[in-house]
Design a protein around this motif. Structure first.
Motif, mmCIF file in Angstrom:
data_model
loop_
_atom_site.group_PDB
_atom_site.id
_atom_site.type_symbol
_atom_site.label_atom_id
_atom_site.label_comp_id
_atom_site.label_asym_id
_atom_site.label_seq_id
_atom_site.Cartn_x
_atom_site.Cartn_y
_atom_site.Cartn_z
ATOM 1 N N GLY A 1 -9.714 3.970 -8.716
ATOM 2 C CA GLY A 1 -8.335 3.969 -8.893
ATOM 3 C C GLY A 1 -7.524 5.164 -9.015
ATOM 4 N N TYR B 1 -3.291 6.732 -11.811
ATOM 5 C CA TYR B 1 -4.274 5.713 -11.466
ATOM 6 C C TYR B 1 -3.476 4.580 -10.506
ATOM 7 C CZ TYR B 1 -7.770 7.578 -14.193
ATOM 8 O OH TYR B 1 -9.037 8.477 -14.642
ATOM 9 N N ALA B 2 -3.884 4.155 -9.547
ATOM 10 C CA ALA B 2 -2.953 2.737 -9.183
ATOM 11 C C ALA B 2 -3.952 1.696 -8.654
ATOM 12 C CB ALA B 2 -2.483 3.492 -7.727
ATOM 13 N N ALA B 3 -3.672 0.643 -8.556
ATOM 14 C CA ALA B 3 -4.327 -0.487 -7.986
ATOM 15 C C ALA B 3 -3.308 -1.537 -7.688
ATOM 16 C CB ALA B 3 -5.016 -1.000 -9.186
ATOM 17 N N GLY C 1 0.941 -1.219 -0.072
ATOM 18 C CA GLY C 1 0.059 -0.036 -0.131
ATOM 19 C C GLY C 1 0.923 1.379 0.009
ATOM 20 N N LEU D 1 -0.270 4.591 -1.757
ATOM 21 C CA LEU D 1 -1.121 5.412 -2.310
ATOM 22 C C LEU D 1 -2.481 5.440 -2.117
ATOM 23 C CD1 LEU D 1 0.665 5.168 -5.850
ATOM 24 C CD2 LEU D 1 1.106 6.953 -4.222
ATOM 25 N N ALA D 2 -2.916 6.209 -1.550
ATOM 26 C CA ALA D 2 -4.579 6.573 -1.273
ATOM 27 C C ALA D 2 -5.269 6.568 -2.509
ATOM 28 C CB ALA D 2 -4.769 7.577 -0.401
ATOM 29 N N THR D 3 -6.349 5.711 -2.973
ATOM 30 C CA THR D 3 -7.061 5.807 -4.255
ATOM 31 C C THR D 3 -8.528 5.574 -3.652
ATOM 32 O OG1 THR D 3 -7.108 3.375 -4.331
ATOM 33 C CG2 THR D 3 -5.405 4.682 -5.461
ATOM 34 N N VAL E 1 -5.670 8.110 -7.712
ATOM 35 C CA VAL E 1 -4.980 8.417 -6.866
ATOM 36 C C VAL E 1 -5.141 9.929 -6.390
ATOM 37 C CG1 VAL E 1 -2.342 9.073 -6.159
ATOM 38 C CG2 VAL E 1 -2.936 7.286 -7.787
ATOM 39 N N ALA F 1 0.284 -1.451 -5.367
ATOM 40 C CA ALA F 1 0.687 0.125 -4.961
ATOM 41 C C ALA F 1 -0.306 0.683 -4.578
ATOM 42 C CB ALA F 1 0.914 0.449 -6.558
ATOM 43 N N SER F 2 -1.494 0.267 -4.195
ATOM 44 C CA SER F 2 -2.575 0.993 -3.481
ATOM 45 C C SER F 2 -3.246 0.341 -2.389
ATOM 46 C CB SER F 2 -3.638 1.473 -4.432
ATOM 47 O OG SER F 2 -4.379 0.304 -4.743
ATOM 48 N N SER F 3 -3.262 -0.824 -2.245
ATOM 49 C CA SER F 3 -3.684 -1.476 -1.030
ATOM 50 C C SER F 3 -3.192 -2.765 -0.661
ATOM 51 C CB SER F 3 -5.373 -1.795 -1.333
ATOM 52 O OG SER F 3 -5.495 -2.721 -2.358
#
Length: 161
Positions: A108, A122-124, A100, A102-104, A110, A127-129
Motif C-alpha cells: 500500500g 499509503y493508499a488502498a 484508481g 495512485l500507484a501502490t 504510494v 484510491a489505488s485500484s
C-alpha cells in the motif's frame, strides 16, 4: 467522427468534446473514456496536448498515431478542430469519478513516477485500484479495499515503530 488515442496521450493532455468542454477525468480506465465518448458525446471527442506531452510518450508506445491538428495558438487549434470560438475559456466540465489513480506496491505504499515508494503515504481500495467493465458495479471495491487496506494498515503501523 471518432476518437483514436492511447492512454499515454490522455493522461498527459485533456479530453474534450465537440464544444471544447472537458468531460471526464483523463486518468480513468481507458474503457470508461470510450463509454463516455460513445454514449454521451457521440464520439465527437478530442485529446488535446502540447508538443512536450506528445514527445513524452516513447515513439514505440504511440502506435503510429499522429495528431490530426497541430497549431501554434489555442485559437488556431479551436478553428482546426471545428470547436466554437473561445471554447477554451470557461469552467471545467469534467465528470470526477475515478477508480484508481495512485500507484501502490503490495503493502500500500504510494509509488513515485519511477516506481519507488514515497515515504509516508499509503493508499488502498478505490484510491489505488479498481475493477472496470461497463461501469462501476456497487460493492466491487469492498474485497480489494479490505484486503489491501489491511496490508497497508499493517505496513503503516510497522513503519511507525
Amino acid at each position: 467522427m471518432g476518437i483514436q488515442t492511447i492512454p499515454g496521450y490522455m493522461t498527459r493532455g485533456i479530453v474534450v468534446n465537440g464544444h471544447g468542454q472537458r468531460f471526464i477525468n483523463e486518468d480513468v480506465y481507458p474503457g470508461l473514456v470510450g463509454i463516455e465518448a460513445l454514449y454521451r458525446q457521440g464520439m465527437d471527442v478530442w485529446v488535446v496536448l502540447d508538443e512536450e506531452a506528445f514527445e513524452d510518450v516513447p515513439e514505440a508506445e504511440r502506435w503510429g498515431l499522429q495528431p490530426p491538428h497541430v497549431a501554434e495558438t489555442v485559437a488556431e487549434l479551436e478553428k482546426g478542430m471545428g470547436l466554437p470560438e473561445g471554447a477554451a475559456v470557461g469552467g471545467d466540465g469534467a465528470a470526477v469519478f475515478t477508480l484508481g489513480g495512485l500507484a501502490t506496491d503490495d503493502e500500500g505504499r504510494v509509488r513515485d513516477r519511477d516506481g519507488g515508494p514515497i515515504a509516508g503515504p499509503y493508499a488502498a481500495g478505490r484510491a489505488s485500484s479498481g475493477l472496470h467493465g461497463g461501469g462501476y458495479i456497487s460493492g466491487t471495491s469492498l474485497g480489494p479495499g479490505t484486503c489491501f487496506g489491511r496490508r497497508a494498515g499493517c505496513a503503516a503501523a510497522g513503519a511507525q515503530q
